[in-house]
Design a protein around this motif. Structure first.
Motif, PDB file in Angstrom:
ATOM      1  N   PHE A  97     -44.150  14.449   5.222  1.00 41.27           N
ATOM      2  CA  PHE A  97     -42.941  14.466   5.176  1.00 41.27           C
ATOM      3  C   PHE A  97     -42.731  12.923   4.974  1.00 41.27           C
ATOM      4  O   PHE A  97     -41.485  12.721   3.817  1.00 41.27           O
ATOM      5  CB  PHE A  97     -42.158  14.758   6.568  1.00 41.27           C
ATOM      6  CG  PHE A  97     -40.717  14.898   6.482  1.00 41.27           C
ATOM      7  CD1 PHE A  97     -39.950  15.690   5.917  1.00 41.27           C
ATOM      8  CD2 PHE A  97     -40.074  13.954   7.381  1.00 41.27           C
ATOM      9  CE1 PHE A  97     -38.544  15.586   5.786  1.00 41.27           C
ATOM     10  CE2 PHE A  97     -38.645  13.825   7.292  1.00 41.27           C
ATOM     11  CZ  PHE A  97     -37.855  14.812   6.506  1.00 41.27           C
ATOM     12  N   THR A  98     -43.144  12.083   5.512  1.00 38.85           N
ATOM     13  CA  THR A  98     -42.749  10.491   5.173  1.00 38.85           C
ATOM     14  C   THR A  98     -42.960  10.076   3.619  1.00 38.85           C
ATOM     15  O   THR A  98     -42.252   9.794   3.097  1.00 38.85           O
ATOM     16  CB  THR A  98     -43.909   9.706   6.099  1.00 38.85           C
ATOM     17  OG1 THR A  98     -43.639  10.003   7.392  1.00 38.85           O
ATOM     18  CG2 THR A  98     -43.517   8.066   5.853  1.00 38.85           C
ATOM     19  N   ASP A  99     -44.126  10.845   3.152  1.00 38.56           N
ATOM     20  CA  ASP A  99     -44.338  10.541   1.811  1.00 38.56           C
ATOM     21  C   ASP A  99     -43.142  11.174   0.965  1.00 38.56           C
ATOM     22  O   ASP A  99     -42.543  10.621  -0.206  1.00 38.56           O
ATOM     23  CB  ASP A  99     -45.509  11.056   0.829  1.00 38.56           C
ATOM     24  CG  ASP A  99     -46.674  10.417   1.650  1.00 38.56           C
ATOM     25  OD1 ASP A  99     -46.706   9.298   2.259  1.00 38.56           O
ATOM     26  OD2 ASP A  99     -47.735  10.999   1.643  1.00 38.56           O
ATOM     27  N   ALA A 100     -42.835  12.289   1.167  1.00 34.39           N
ATOM     28  CA  ALA A 100     -41.478  13.282   0.606  1.00 34.39           C
ATOM     29  C   ALA A 100     -40.155  12.346   0.904  1.00 34.39           C
ATOM     30  O   ALA A 100     -39.522  12.457  -0.155  1.00 34.39           O
ATOM     31  CB  ALA A 100     -41.133  14.573   1.359  1.00 34.39           C
ATOM     32  N   THR A 101     -39.791  11.786   1.794  1.00 35.80           N
ATOM     33  CA  THR A 101     -38.589  11.077   2.101  1.00 35.80           C
ATOM     34  C   THR A 101     -38.694   9.698   1.136  1.00 35.80           C
ATOM     35  O   THR A 101     -37.639   9.581   0.671  1.00 35.80           O
ATOM     36  CB  THR A 101     -38.674  10.490   3.496  1.00 35.80           C
ATOM     37  OG1 THR A 101     -39.642   9.619   3.913  1.00 35.80           O
ATOM     38  CG2 THR A 101     -38.209  11.710   4.517  1.00 35.80           C
ATOM     39  N   GLU A 102     -39.902   9.149   0.933  1.00 37.51           N
ATOM     40  CA  GLU A 102     -39.871   8.076  -0.153  1.00 37.51           C
ATOM     41  C   GLU A 102     -39.415   8.429  -1.318  1.00 37.51           C
ATOM     42  O   GLU A 102     -38.901   7.812  -2.108  1.00 37.51           O
ATOM     43  CB  GLU A 102     -41.110   7.183  -0.064  1.00 37.51           C
ATOM     44  CG  GLU A 102     -41.310   6.648   1.606  1.00 37.51           C
ATOM     45  CD  GLU A 102     -42.922   6.017   1.684  1.00 37.51           C
ATOM     46  OE1 GLU A 102     -43.518   6.021   0.693  1.00 37.51           O
ATOM     47  OE2 GLU A 102     -43.192   5.432   2.652  1.00 37.51           O
ATOM     48  N   CYS A 103     -40.020   9.590  -1.680  1.00 38.29           N
ATOM     49  CA  CYS A 103     -39.908  10.059  -3.070  1.00 38.29           C
ATOM     50  C   CYS A 103     -38.371  10.365  -3.197  1.00 38.29           C
ATOM     51  O   CYS A 103     -37.695  10.303  -4.435  1.00 38.29           O
ATOM     52  CB  CYS A 103     -40.906  11.302  -3.373  1.00 38.29           C
ATOM     53  SG  CYS A 103     -42.521  10.602  -3.550  1.00 38.29           S
ATOM     54  N   LEU A 104     -37.894  11.363  -2.333  1.00 39.31           N
ATOM     55  CA  LEU A 104     -36.624  12.005  -2.495  1.00 39.31           C
ATOM     56  C   LEU A 104     -35.588  11.227  -2.169  1.00 39.31           C
ATOM     57  O   LEU A 104     -34.366  11.443  -2.756  1.00 39.31           O
ATOM     58  CB  LEU A 104     -36.718  13.073  -1.729  1.00 39.31           C
ATOM     59  CG  LEU A 104     -37.781  14.694  -2.167  1.00 39.31           C
ATOM     60  CD1 LEU A 104     -37.650  15.647  -1.141  1.00 39.31           C
ATOM     61  CD2 LEU A 104     -37.505  14.984  -3.522  1.00 39.31           C
ATOM     62  N   GLN A 105     -35.701  10.237  -1.378  1.00 39.23           N
ATOM     63  CA  GLN A 105     -34.684   9.487  -0.856  1.00 39.23           C
ATOM     64  C   GLN A 105     -33.540  10.282  -0.490  1.00 39.23           C
ATOM     65  O   GLN A 105     -33.525  10.766   0.551  1.00 39.23           O
ATOM     66  CB  GLN A 105     -34.154   8.408  -1.948  1.00 39.23           C
ATOM     67  CG  GLN A 105     -35.466   7.481  -2.183  1.00 39.23           C
ATOM     68  CD  GLN A 105     -35.115   6.404  -3.202  1.00 39.23           C
ATOM     69  OE1 GLN A 105     -34.135   6.254  -3.784  1.00 39.23           O
ATOM     70  NE2 GLN A 105     -36.083   5.673  -3.566  1.00 39.23           N
ATOM     71  N   GLU A 106     -32.202   9.995  -1.152  1.00 40.49           N
ATOM     72  CA  GLU A 106     -31.054  10.975  -0.738  1.00 40.49           C
ATOM     73  C   GLU A 106     -31.002  12.424  -0.731  1.00 40.49           C
ATOM     74  O   GLU A 106     -30.366  13.038   0.048  1.00 40.49           O
ATOM     75  CB  GLU A 106     -29.864  10.368  -1.388  1.00 40.49           C
ATOM     76  CG  GLU A 106     -29.731   9.049  -1.524  1.00 40.49           C
ATOM     77  CD  GLU A 106     -30.226   8.230  -2.613  1.00 40.49           C
ATOM     78  OE1 GLU A 106     -30.591   8.650  -3.460  1.00 40.49           O
ATOM     79  OE2 GLU A 106     -30.240   6.945  -2.491  1.00 40.49           O
TER      80      GLU A 106
END
Length: 85
Positions: A21-30
């Motif tokens: 999830f941390t990696d996904a938040t960095e890629c997806l941002q908003e």
């Protein structure tokens, strides 16, 4: 005052979270909330389809449960033990 006694029930609980999830938040941002809500929709729909209840969502984690029809585990190999089965 609430003076009602509680009751004990047998349930099956499932805890799951979104992998990486941390990696996904960095890629997806908003867009991370859209992504999380889409996954929540899938988790909740499967849970409800099989007679369960979505109990809690915290960030990337989901807690869902299924109440057993009775308080025994004698027939736990049989799907009809679940309220939705």
């Amino acid at each position: 005052f609430l003076k009602t006694a509680g009751s004990t029930v047998s349930c099956v609980f499932l805890f799951c979270d979104i992998r990486q999830f941390t990696d996904a938040t960095e890629c997806l941002q908003e867009e991370v909330f859209v992504f999380t809500n889409q996954i929540a929709a899938v988790v909740h729909s499967f849970c409800h389809a099989y007679g369960g209840s979505a109990n809690k969502n915290i960030g990337d984690a989901f807690l869902v449960s299924w109440r057993l029809k009775d308080d025994t585990f004698e027939n736990r190999d049989h799907q009809d033990q679940f309220d939705g089965g």
